[in-house]
Design a protein around this motif. Sequence first.
Motif, PDB file in Angstrom:
ATOM      1  N   LEU A 344       0.824  -1.217   0.000  1.00  0.00           N
ATOM      2  CA  LEU A 344       0.000   0.000   0.000  1.00  0.00           C
ATOM      3  C   LEU A 344       0.852   1.258   0.000  1.00  0.00           C
ATOM      4  O   LEU A 344       0.482   2.266  -0.580  1.00  0.00           O
ATOM      5  CB  LEU A 344      -0.907   0.034   1.230  1.00  0.00           C
ATOM      6  CG  LEU A 344      -1.919  -1.106   1.389  1.00  0.00           C
ATOM      7  CD1 LEU A 344      -2.708  -0.909   2.690  1.00  0.00           C
ATOM      8  CD2 LEU A 344      -2.869  -1.165   0.201  1.00  0.00           C
ATOM      9  N   SER A 350       9.873   2.236   6.472  1.00  0.00           N
ATOM     10  CA  SER A 350       8.568   1.638   6.765  1.00  0.00           C
ATOM     11  C   SER A 350       7.866   1.221   5.478  1.00  0.00           C
ATOM     12  O   SER A 350       7.961   1.886   4.455  1.00  0.00           O
ATOM     13  CB  SER A 350       7.689   2.611   7.549  1.00  0.00           C
ATOM     14  OG  SER A 350       6.400   2.058   7.717  1.00  0.00           O
ATOM     15  N   VAL A 374       3.267  -4.153  12.924  1.00  0.00           N
ATOM     16  CA  VAL A 374       2.003  -3.883  13.607  1.00  0.00           C
ATOM     17  C   VAL A 374       0.879  -4.354  12.694  1.00  0.00           C
ATOM     18  O   VAL A 374       0.793  -3.938  11.538  1.00  0.00           O
ATOM     19  CB  VAL A 374       1.833  -2.370  13.890  1.00  0.00           C
ATOM     20  CG1 VAL A 374       0.474  -2.110  14.553  1.00  0.00           C
ATOM     21  CG2 VAL A 374       2.966  -1.848  14.761  1.00  0.00           C
ATOM     22  N   THR A 376      -3.166  -4.506  12.046  1.00  0.00           N
ATOM     23  CA  THR A 376      -4.502  -4.044  12.398  1.00  0.00           C
ATOM     24  C   THR A 376      -5.482  -4.850  11.554  1.00  0.00           C
ATOM     25  O   THR A 376      -5.419  -4.818  10.314  1.00  0.00           O
ATOM     26  CB  THR A 376      -4.672  -2.541  12.093  1.00  0.00           C
ATOM     27  OG1 THR A 376      -3.644  -1.813  12.775  1.00  0.00           O
ATOM     28  CG2 THR A 376      -6.036  -2.044  12.549  1.00  0.00           C
ATOM     29  N   VAL A 420       1.928  -2.895   9.118  1.00  0.00           N
ATOM     30  CA  VAL A 420       2.940  -1.846   9.007  1.00  0.00           C
ATOM     31  C   VAL A 420       4.269  -2.433   9.459  1.00  0.00           C
ATOM     32  O   VAL A 420       4.390  -2.915  10.580  1.00  0.00           O
ATOM     33  CB  VAL A 420       2.579  -0.617   9.867  1.00  0.00           C
ATOM     34  CG1 VAL A 420       3.682   0.441   9.783  1.00  0.00           C
ATOM     35  CG2 VAL A 420       1.249  -0.016   9.428  1.00  0.00           C
ATOM     36  N   LEU A 422       8.295  -1.851  10.231  1.00  0.00           N
ATOM     37  CA  LEU A 422       9.154  -0.727  10.633  1.00  0.00           C
ATOM     38  C   LEU A 422      10.567  -1.206  10.893  1.00  0.00           C
ATOM     39  O   LEU A 422      10.766  -2.156  11.649  1.00  0.00           O
ATOM     40  CB  LEU A 422       8.609  -0.081  11.905  1.00  0.00           C
ATOM     41  CG  LEU A 422       7.224   0.547  11.768  1.00  0.00           C
ATOM     42  CD1 LEU A 422       6.275  -0.047  12.786  1.00  0.00           C
ATOM     43  CD2 LEU A 422       7.301   2.058  11.926  1.00  0.00           C
TER      44      LEU A 422
ATOM     45  N   LEU B 344      -5.039   4.861   1.067  1.00  0.00           N
ATOM     46  CA  LEU B 344      -4.211   3.723   0.649  1.00  0.00           C
ATOM     47  C   LEU B 344      -5.066   2.529   0.255  1.00  0.00           C
ATOM     48  O   LEU B 344      -4.717   1.776  -0.638  1.00  0.00           O
ATOM     49  CB  LEU B 344      -3.279   3.290   1.788  1.00  0.00           C
ATOM     50  CG  LEU B 344      -2.265   4.309   2.292  1.00  0.00           C
ATOM     51  CD1 LEU B 344      -1.457   3.704   3.444  1.00  0.00           C
ATOM     52  CD2 LEU B 344      -1.331   4.743   1.172  1.00  0.00           C
ATOM     53  N   THR B 352      -8.134   2.746   4.893  1.00  0.00           N
ATOM     54  CA  THR B 352      -6.782   2.972   5.396  1.00  0.00           C
ATOM     55  C   THR B 352      -6.200   4.182   4.690  1.00  0.00           C
ATOM     56  O   THR B 352      -6.232   4.253   3.462  1.00  0.00           O
ATOM     57  CB  THR B 352      -5.891   1.733   5.157  1.00  0.00           C
ATOM     58  OG1 THR B 352      -6.492   0.619   5.804  1.00  0.00           O
ATOM     59  CG2 THR B 352      -4.490   1.949   5.714  1.00  0.00           C
ATOM     60  N   LYS B 354      -2.930   7.352   4.694  1.00  0.00           N
ATOM     61  CA  LYS B 354      -1.662   7.823   5.240  1.00  0.00           C
ATOM     62  C   LYS B 354      -1.818   9.312   5.504  1.00  0.00           C
ATOM     63  O   LYS B 354      -2.184  10.070   4.608  1.00  0.00           O
ATOM     64  CB  LYS B 354      -0.514   7.586   4.273  1.00  0.00           C
ATOM     65  CG  LYS B 354       0.815   8.121   4.836  1.00  0.00           C
ATOM     66  CD  LYS B 354       2.031   7.625   4.077  1.00  0.00           C
ATOM     67  CE  LYS B 354       2.165   8.284   2.723  1.00  0.00           C
ATOM     68  NZ  LYS B 354       3.512   8.025   2.132  1.00  0.00           N
ATOM     69  N   VAL B 374      -7.282   3.444  14.267  1.00  0.00           N
ATOM     70  CA  VAL B 374      -6.001   2.969  14.804  1.00  0.00           C
ATOM     71  C   VAL B 374      -4.891   3.709  14.073  1.00  0.00           C
ATOM     72  O   VAL B 374      -4.825   3.691  12.852  1.00  0.00           O
ATOM     73  CB  VAL B 374      -5.833   1.442  14.583  1.00  0.00           C
ATOM     74  CG1 VAL B 374      -4.469   0.988  15.104  1.00  0.00           C
ATOM     75  CG2 VAL B 374      -6.952   0.667  15.273  1.00  0.00           C
ATOM     76  N   THR B 376      -0.857   4.084  13.467  1.00  0.00           N
ATOM     77  CA  THR B 376       0.488   3.535  13.624  1.00  0.00           C
ATOM     78  C   THR B 376       1.456   4.577  13.072  1.00  0.00           C
ATOM     79  O   THR B 376       1.382   4.939  11.895  1.00  0.00           O
ATOM     80  CB  THR B 376       0.650   2.208  12.850  1.00  0.00           C
ATOM     81  OG1 THR B 376      -0.366   1.301  13.272  1.00  0.00           O
ATOM     82  CG2 THR B 376       2.018   1.590  13.101  1.00  0.00           C
ATOM     83  N   VAL B 377       2.329   5.078  13.929  1.00  0.00           N
ATOM     84  CA  VAL B 377       3.288   6.099  13.498  1.00  0.00           C
ATOM     85  C   VAL B 377       4.369   5.427  12.657  1.00  0.00           C
ATOM     86  O   VAL B 377       4.957   4.424  13.066  1.00  0.00           O
ATOM     87  CB  VAL B 377       3.930   6.804  14.719  1.00  0.00           C
ATOM     88  CG1 VAL B 377       4.971   7.829  14.269  1.00  0.00           C
ATOM     89  CG2 VAL B 377       2.846   7.473  15.563  1.00  0.00           C
ATOM     90  N   ILE B 378       4.607   5.945  11.441  1.00  0.00           N
ATOM     91  CA  ILE B 378       5.644   5.343  10.594  1.00  0.00           C
ATOM     92  C   ILE B 378       6.886   6.223  10.427  1.00  0.00           C
ATOM     93  O   ILE B 378       7.939   5.732  10.067  1.00  0.00           O
ATOM     94  CB  ILE B 378       5.088   4.906   9.209  1.00  0.00           C
ATOM     95  CG1 ILE B 378       4.477   6.075   8.423  1.00  0.00           C
ATOM     96  CG2 ILE B 378       4.067   3.784   9.366  1.00  0.00           C
ATOM     97  CD1 ILE B 378       4.114   5.710   6.989  1.00  0.00           C
ATOM     98  N   GLY B 396       6.458   3.243  15.130  1.00  0.00           N
ATOM     99  CA  GLY B 396       6.124   1.953  15.716  1.00  0.00           C
ATOM    100  C   GLY B 396       5.058   2.063  16.787  1.00  0.00           C
ATOM    101  O   GLY B 396       4.416   1.072  17.125  1.00  0.00           O
ATOM    102  N   VAL B 398       1.525   2.733  18.515  1.00  0.00           N
ATOM    103  CA  VAL B 398       0.161   2.524  18.048  1.00  0.00           C
ATOM    104  C   VAL B 398      -0.795   3.203  19.023  1.00  0.00           C
ATOM    105  O   VAL B 398      -0.651   3.069  20.228  1.00  0.00           O
ATOM    106  CB  VAL B 398      -0.174   1.012  17.988  1.00  0.00           C
ATOM    107  CG1 VAL B 398      -1.608   0.797  17.536  1.00  0.00           C
ATOM    108  CG2 VAL B 398       0.795   0.296  17.056  1.00  0.00           C
ATOM    109  N   GLN B 416       4.423  11.026   9.964  1.00  0.00           N
ATOM    110  CA  GLN B 416       3.581  10.234   9.062  1.00  0.00           C
ATOM    111  C   GLN B 416       2.942   9.105   9.847  1.00  0.00           C
ATOM    112  O   GLN B 416       3.600   8.405  10.618  1.00  0.00           O
ATOM    113  CB  GLN B 416       4.416   9.672   7.913  1.00  0.00           C
ATOM    114  CG  GLN B 416       4.832  10.758   6.934  1.00  0.00           C
ATOM    115  CD  GLN B 416       5.462  10.178   5.693  1.00  0.00           C
ATOM    116  OE1 GLN B 416       6.461   9.479   5.768  1.00  0.00           O
ATOM    117  NE2 GLN B 416       4.874  10.452   4.539  1.00  0.00           N
ATOM    118  N   VAL B 418      -0.041   5.879   9.597  1.00  0.00           N
ATOM    119  CA  VAL B 418      -1.021   5.070   8.876  1.00  0.00           C
ATOM    120  C   VAL B 418      -2.261   4.994   9.761  1.00  0.00           C
ATOM    121  O   VAL B 418      -2.177   4.577  10.916  1.00  0.00           O
ATOM    122  CB  VAL B 418      -0.488   3.654   8.556  1.00  0.00           C
ATOM    123  CG1 VAL B 418      -1.601   2.769   8.012  1.00  0.00           C
ATOM    124  CG2 VAL B 418       0.657   3.742   7.555  1.00  0.00           C
ATOM    125  N   VAL B 420      -5.998   3.502  10.237  1.00  0.00           N
ATOM    126  CA  VAL B 420      -7.008   2.534   9.807  1.00  0.00           C
ATOM    127  C   VAL B 420      -8.334   2.940  10.438  1.00  0.00           C
ATOM    128  O   VAL B 420      -8.442   3.031  11.662  1.00  0.00           O
ATOM    129  CB  VAL B 420      -6.639   1.095  10.225  1.00  0.00           C
ATOM    130  CG1 VAL B 420      -7.733   0.120   9.812  1.00  0.00           C
ATOM    131  CG2 VAL B 420      -5.306   0.677   9.600  1.00  0.00           C
TER     132      VAL B 420
END
Lengths: 441, 441
Positions: A344, A350, A374, A376, A420, A422, B344, B352, B354, B374, B376-378, B396, B398, B416, B418, B420
């Motif tokens: 995606l 990442s 991670v 989801t 995801v 990382l 995405l 989903t 970004k 949810v 998730t930090v990328i 990483g 969440v 950045q 992600v 969901v």
Amino acid sequence: MNIVLLSGGSGKRLWPLSNDIRSKQFIKIFKGKDGEYESMVQRVYHQIKSVDDDATVTIATSKKQVSAINNQLGEGVGISIEPCRRDTFPAIALATAYLHDVQGVPENEAVVVCPVDPYVEREYFEALKELGRLAAEGTANLTLMGIEPTYPSEKYGYIIPESKENVSKVSTFKEKPDVETAKDYIARGALWNGGVFAYKISYLLDKAHELIDFTDYHDLYAKYESLEKISFDYAVVEKEKSIAVMRFSGEWKDLGTWNTLTEAMEEECVGDATLNDTCENVNVINDLSIPILCMGLKNAVVAASPEGILVSDKEQSSYIKPYVDKLDQQVMFAEKSWGSFLVLDVVDESLTIKVTLNPGHRMNYHSHEHRDEVWTVISGTGRTVVDGVVRRVRPGDVVSVIAGQKHTIIADSELQVVEVQLGSEINVADKKKFDFDFDAM
Amino acid sequence: MNIVLLSGGSGKRLWPLSNDIRSKQFIKIFKGKDGEYESMVQRVYHQIKSVDDDATVTIATSKKQVSAINNQLGEGVGISIEPCRRDTFPAIALATAYLHDVQGVPENEAVVVCPVDPYVEREYFEALKELGRLAAEGTANLTLMGIEPTYPSEKYGYIIPESKENVSKVSTFKEKPDVETAKDYIARGALWNGGVFAYKISYLLDKAHELIDFTDYHDLYAKYESLEKISFDYAVVEKEKSIAVMRFSGEWKDLGTWNTLTEAMEEECVGDATLNDTCENVNVINDLSIPILCMGLKNAVVAASPEGILVSDKEQSSYIKPYVDKLDQQVMFAEKSWGSFLVLDVVDESLTIKVTLNPGHRMNYHSHEHRDEVWTVISGTGRTVVDGVVRRVRPGDVVSVIAGQKHTIIADSELQVVEVQLGSEINVADKKKFDFDFDAM
């Protein structure tokens, strides 16, 4: 009828829908009976079954196509897996040994061998049945199908028969000629060699034992890597005296390029596409989820997948290979034994993918040294295992896996997960597999 | 020089790079001095500043362009925000009141008004400066720029000057003519009306007060929605007796369609694209992260963005609008005041995206009634707030937010994430905003 379908390599000529991972025979672009799209391999399989419901179908291929075959044809089809590529004679010997030793087909039965990707109609498979019947009768050791040429092609080898009868002895074989020579051959009643032939199992196994030292299928499989690369033509056909050829004058197309493939499409477009009324002879195959709009194009093909987008004049499309060779790209989509994944998003350190697991399937139990992950869950239900701890999951649940932790996911219903990844070194090689007693769960 | 740039609507003619959210003036396809790509609005802004570093630049536009303008031009540019669209006279009155009442520009100074998207060179802006000087001198109430026609176009209105002098009184205006009439006008020394003119602030404010009952900028802004839709031509130009026109014979292009836009591109391709050597007059603008390969195309434009893919004959591309109107699609990418988002993946009951937050920026503090999210930090670092609880986050991490929980995220460096989204009714309308004392964090 026992039929072996030879399923070849990657087919970059049909990029971006075909690549190192996904081969052209698995692209779903033909409208099936139920209105759903089907691939070449599905179309051929259904055609064989409609002509002979009891046919034993075996696909001879490499390991990386097994998942796609099982996903598209289910478990009913036999697969003779070549541990590595060793040209057609070892592949046919292995598939024949598989039929005899694994499937239990008696050695006096005939086997028909043909490529997995001809674009043909029912009459072709009726002809294959007849070919098998002739081989079982045993009037010749090898019985070939000779295709009535429709033009003096330079693309095919030619078979010169002794007579113009429907079934005849073969006089001689000719390599791919130039156009003038091809015209001369055709005037002499020559036929195209489409790589289709039939023999008795006993005949082929005898030939195999002459050339290879092996006991049975499992032994042959085990020593496959040590075998010499040799073509069936060179090892068998050129040395055989007793060869018959049966004429086939029905429809037959070889779908190796976008130009020929789009000729076989029943509809202008597959996927989300709009053509304005000034487009002429345009085909669109859109495997992406965004729309394609074409205006004022002539004689063009547009193909889009997660790997890339091709926009080409149809005739030019046959020169695609060197351009695709130069594209150095990551695999963006792949079918696996357990389902599929789609990339995606890619950023520095990442990678985000969508994983789809088929019901009842699971990933290997594995760990990564250099990346955290991670998950989801976005649809379906299943179970995750992280360092031995089992947990039921449903949409919205999040599972974090740090580098070094063993992990897997099992789908109870079809399960979709956004994963995801990382880490500073994300690559497919960073994977260690472990045993896990899934039956005890 | 005081300059007002009129920044218009959505521009579906440049789909898929322009849509309801993103307008053509913000597409980055021109190579700037530093080698980076810049948009029309950036190009024009930099050109103005290079001609007159002290120029007061004000963009008259709607609210939804404010984020894109700030992202592309920074905070240095003035923005006169039209609360709703009320045609050009109210827009120009509001921008002029903004210059006088908010920016403090004295009423004896001149204002030059021009569209935000001409494709022109430095000489054009030198001419605008001269236009402003003429207006400030006050020999006429309105001073227009008249563009020397290069062909008898049916696309433009014409200005007939009294003489062929460089600056002349205007004799009369003519609506868009047919080709034959246009030829006749040109023979009489007519000029194209490119919508560029200058006036003294006092003149325009007097006109505005004649037609609209308001006290100052803030009052005009407050009652903007109640104003009548009326064009500047109809409200002012047609009734004005004292109008001068200044000739401009330099380069001037109107980039309203893919055909004209690609003519202005300095390179064949922007983004990841390969053209084989049988392509002729082909331009590719690829805003996706996958490669585009073009083979054997002639006179074509290929444009790809997260919204879709256009493949068009260049001339045909001017007829795009009705086809785009029929595409009923979700917004896949948008610039926001705090950064941007990119869709995405879309599945049933889950979306989903970004999210990219610019350093120091944040989302509104908000909640959703019908969906969980949810994060998730990328990449990057920042802070999240969920129901008042602040947490520092890094790659990483969440953060799960359930329906009803108030939440926001603040970027310390570029961040950045992600995101969901999960729920049976996912739509942009499901959003409640709340106050939060960010300064106290």
